[in-house]
Enzyme design. Structure first.
Site: not given
Length: 786
Positions: A190, A244, A264, A298, A392
């Site tokens: 996807k 996350t 990841e 990332c 982040e």
């Protein structure tokens, strides 16, 4: 403007990329795209708009998948998988090679499409993304060819579900599809809802090269589509790249299903500049670290840490460089930064920066046009606890903080719950390597940043996820050991009996009290209770009834024994040999103990001998299980170094109480981990008898901690403890599901197995697989030359 005037001003002129071929392709499909299932595109269904973030225009329509669409894709992949695996490594290599060639033949088309769909500059898609896509398929064509020789005794998982993000749509696709196909798996992938177009174009390439129907299936849609893939019973392995928060959800959703999982996830990577660094080069490194792809990376170097002695000079250089960055049309070859992928992401960046400003941070920004663009941003006067230092942002926003000593730099660098990447700048390579070893990150770049290659693994520590993509370690993620048949009827163990019993537990002699073993000392259980240990002819002793506080004390003791991981493999080997020596001296007593549990004398003696041999084997491996120098880019040494996880919990099998206990403890400590071990609940005294062996073998205090008691209650505490980096559990299927679910808090690595599925006294009880699971790979990139 004349050429003479241009040479005087050095101003950029427009350098637009021709996008007509891509736009014609989109116009020819103005009705929208369906899914790619079983080798063909389905008719468009209920569609959603796909927009160009730079202009806001709708450029296409993609189909929102239904549960039936996901079912069809998984069914197609399941039908195709046996034939694809049976094709053999060479047959699969031919297809992967063909895909690589066709990616190159369509390279310009893919680069333009990616820029239009994602908003990133054409220079990045043309010169970085698409060449790396081809590289991954070439690299994994090689793995397909040699996997049977290089990775014997493994098999493909089966059907892989893969979910990729919007920041590198095509590149992340290649990172996942290439190794999956090379290993003999089939795929249901996807793409991100915002950026599905390059994945659909890739589907066309799969058809173009004649890839067998059902080997690659692509379904588009939003988070509901991803959730349907995660939950689907027909998926054998999942690979996810994204936030996350979603990674935690997936970990919980897959708990107990037996699905393979690699994650990841997010990052907040440090960019460390020492006083002797080439500051001009480091400034260019910042451009590549945080303003590459508009900071939507990332592993972006979002936290600059600069030596106090040069912070003013470095900051001035960085401000001057930031002022020259060109933000605008992604299809202009002179553009440095393109558009943010979607207005939702733009709003998030603005909100976080506003929060940081309210906390007292100083915000400096360059220029950006109106629309879905955000200027390059430098943040100073920022505390380590500020939202801009901890969260982040996923945008072109970088913080800058000064440090005084290398130790300060390491502490600041590791002051994050993430551990994906780091970049270290100094002309002193010794210093760089010293800091690289101390930084908790899966990838460390020295005097460079955001360098990638299919030959080196990529992935993080801690809440940046687990598993690697690329290199040998990435290939092994798509292979597994053959399935083990789990015994039927393995359930929860009965509650330990903590009341005094009527039958004697001693047959004369002085009573032996089995306590817990924490921090190198015998410790009474916090509960104040002991429970009865049964043998073949009735009770044989009492063991301490450990509880949550005992686990916390043991984890604390293990955390303080960090020097064990810094010891050389040779030094650890000597202690393991010494352990074997002292175990051998007490062999008769251990055999009698095992016989008391019901084993025949011959079987008991054989288990002790196995335990002694196992000490020797892991002592031998302690200084021989080493890393590699990966073949990546020219003028780079790329070191793949196995590092210990840190503090590990090991919940041991019920059977083979001595050999099974050492089967888990020995590989963990041989690799430099410290362990909190829960021995066999029913027969823990074989482990408590080891206390004196550990003490006389010079095992440092805190390296091995033993807490006896209820298996699953203690396992639950270990699983939920943020100080535990890895957990191995042998027990019931329900317990395994609980361990995996509870581990999602800090995303610790887990290895669960049903009790009785493995012969812990035999050859299955040791091997390199144990060592691999006791380590994580850190890839260190070291450029060389002038």
């Amino acid at each position: 403007m004349s050429i003479q005037e241009i040479l005087k001003s050095m101003e950029y002129g427009p350098a637009p990329e021709d996008s007509s071929i891509v736009r014609n392709w989109l116009e020819a499909r103005s009705g929208g795209f369906g899914h790619f299932i079983d080798g063909a595109f389905t008719p468009p269904g209920t569609t959603f708009a796909v927009d160009n973030p730079a202009t806001g225009e709708t450029i296409s329509q993609a189909t929102q998948s239904s549960a039936a669409d996901v079912d069809a894709a998984v069914a197609a992949a399941r039908r195709a998988q046996p034939g694809w695996a049976a094709l053999g490594g060479h047959g699969r290599a031919r297809y992967l090679y063909a895909i690589a060639r066709h990616v190159q033949q369509h390279a310009r088309f893919l680069a333009v499409l990616e820029s239009i769909d994602n908003g990133k500059p054409i220079r990045e898609t043309r010169d970085i993304d698409v060449p790396l896509v081809a590289r991954h398929f070439y690299h994994h064509a090689g793995w397909a060819e040699i996997a049977a020789d290089e990775l014997p005794g493994t098999e493909p998982w089966g059907v892989c579900g893969q979910i990729v993000p919007w920041n590198f749509p095509l590149l992340m696709l290649s990172w996942k599809i290439a190794p999956a196909l090379a290993a003999g798996n089939t795929v249901v992938l996807k793409p991100a809802e915002y950026t599905p177009l390059s994945a659909l174009a890739f589907a066309g390439i799969c058809a173009e090269v004649g890839l067998p129907a059902g080997v690659v299936n692509i379904v588009t849609g939003d988070g509901e589509t991803g959730a349907a893939i995660v939950a689907h019973e027909g998926i054998d392995k999942l690979a996810f790249t994204g936030s996350t928060e979603v990674g935690r959800i997936i970990r919980r959703e897959t708990a107990g299903t037996g699905k393979g999982l690699t994650l990841e996830l997010g990052g907040k990577s440090p960019f460390v500049v020492f006083a002797d660094a080439d500051l001009d080069a480091a400034v260019e490194g910042v451009v590549d670290a945080i303003w590459f792809n508009q900071g939507q990376v990332c592993c972006a170097g979002a936290r600059i840490l600069v030596a106090e002695a040069v912070v003013e000079r470095f900051t001035a250089l960085l401000r001057a460089r930031m002022a020259t960055l060109r933000v605008g049309d992604p299809l202009d070859k002179s553009t440095d930064m393109g558009a943010i992928v979607h207005p939702v992401q733009l709003a998030r960046i603005r909100d976080l920066v506003a929060q940081g400003k309210a906390e007292g941070a100083v915000i400096e920004q360059g220029d950006a046009p109106q629309g879905c663009f955000y200027p390059p941003t430098l943040v100073t006067n920022v505390d380590p606890a500020s939202v801009l230092s901890t969260e982040e942002i996923f945008g072109p926003v970088v913080t800058l903080t000064a440090f005084r000593t290398p130790a300060d730099a390491v502490e600041l660098a590791n002051n994050t719950r993430y551990g994906l990447a780091a970049s270290i700048w100094s002309e002193n390579v010794n210093l760089c390597l010293d800091i690289a070893a101390q930084v908790k990150a899966g990838v460390v770049w020295i005097n460079c940043t955001n360098v990638f290659d299919a030959g080196a693994g990529f992935g993080g520590y801690r809440e940046s996820g687990f598993g690697r993509e690329g290199g040998r370690e990435g290939m092994t993620a798509y292979l597994r050991a053959p399935r083990r048949a789990a015994p039927q009827g393995v359930g929860d163990l009965p509650e330990p009996v903590a009341q005094p019993g009527e039958a004697p537990t001693q047959s004369g002699g002085i009573d032996r009290t089995a306590k817990l073993f924490v921090g190198g000392r015998h410790a009474r259980p916090d509960s104040g209770y002991s429970y009865t240990v049964e043998g073949s002819k009735g009770p044989v002793g009492l063991a301490g009834l450990g509880n949550r506080k005992d686990i916390r004390n043991a984890v604390e003791a293990a955390s303080k024994a960090g020097g064990w991981g810094k010891a050389t493999g040779h030094n650890r080997a000597q202690i393991l040999y010494y352990l074997a020596e002292n175990l051998s001296a007490r062999a008769a007593g251990f055999a009698d103990r095992l016989a008391g549990f019901g084993a025949t004398q011959a079987a008991a003696e054989a288990e002790v001998e196995t335990a002694i041999r196992r000490c020797f084997w892991y002592a031998a491996q302690a200084d021989k299980f080493d890393g590699a120098v990966h073949q990546t880019k020219s003028a780079h040494v790329t070191l793949a170094m196995p590092e210990p996880l840190g503090v590990m919990g090991v919940v041991c099998p019920t059977r083979a109480p001595l050999a099974g206990f050492l089967a888990l403890v020995l590989p963990a400590i041989a690799m430099g981990n410290r362990v909190v071990a829960v021995p066999s609940q029913t027969h823990p005294l074989a482990a408590t008898d080891l206390y004196q062996v550990l003490e006389t073998s010079d095992v440092p205090a805190g390296v091995v901690n033993i807490v006896t008691g209820p298996r699953d209650a203690l396992a639950a505490t270990l699983a939920g403890h943020d100080g535990v980096a890895g957990l191995w559990y042998v027990g019931s299927p329900e317990g395994a599901a609980m361990v995996e679910r509870e581990s999602a808090g800090n995303l610790k690595q887990t290895w669960t197995e049903t009790d009785g599925a493995r012969d812990w006294s035999g050859h299955e009880g040791q091997g390199r697989a144990f060592l691999s699971r006791a380590t994580q790979i850190k890839n260190i990139w070291v450029p060389y030359g002038e």
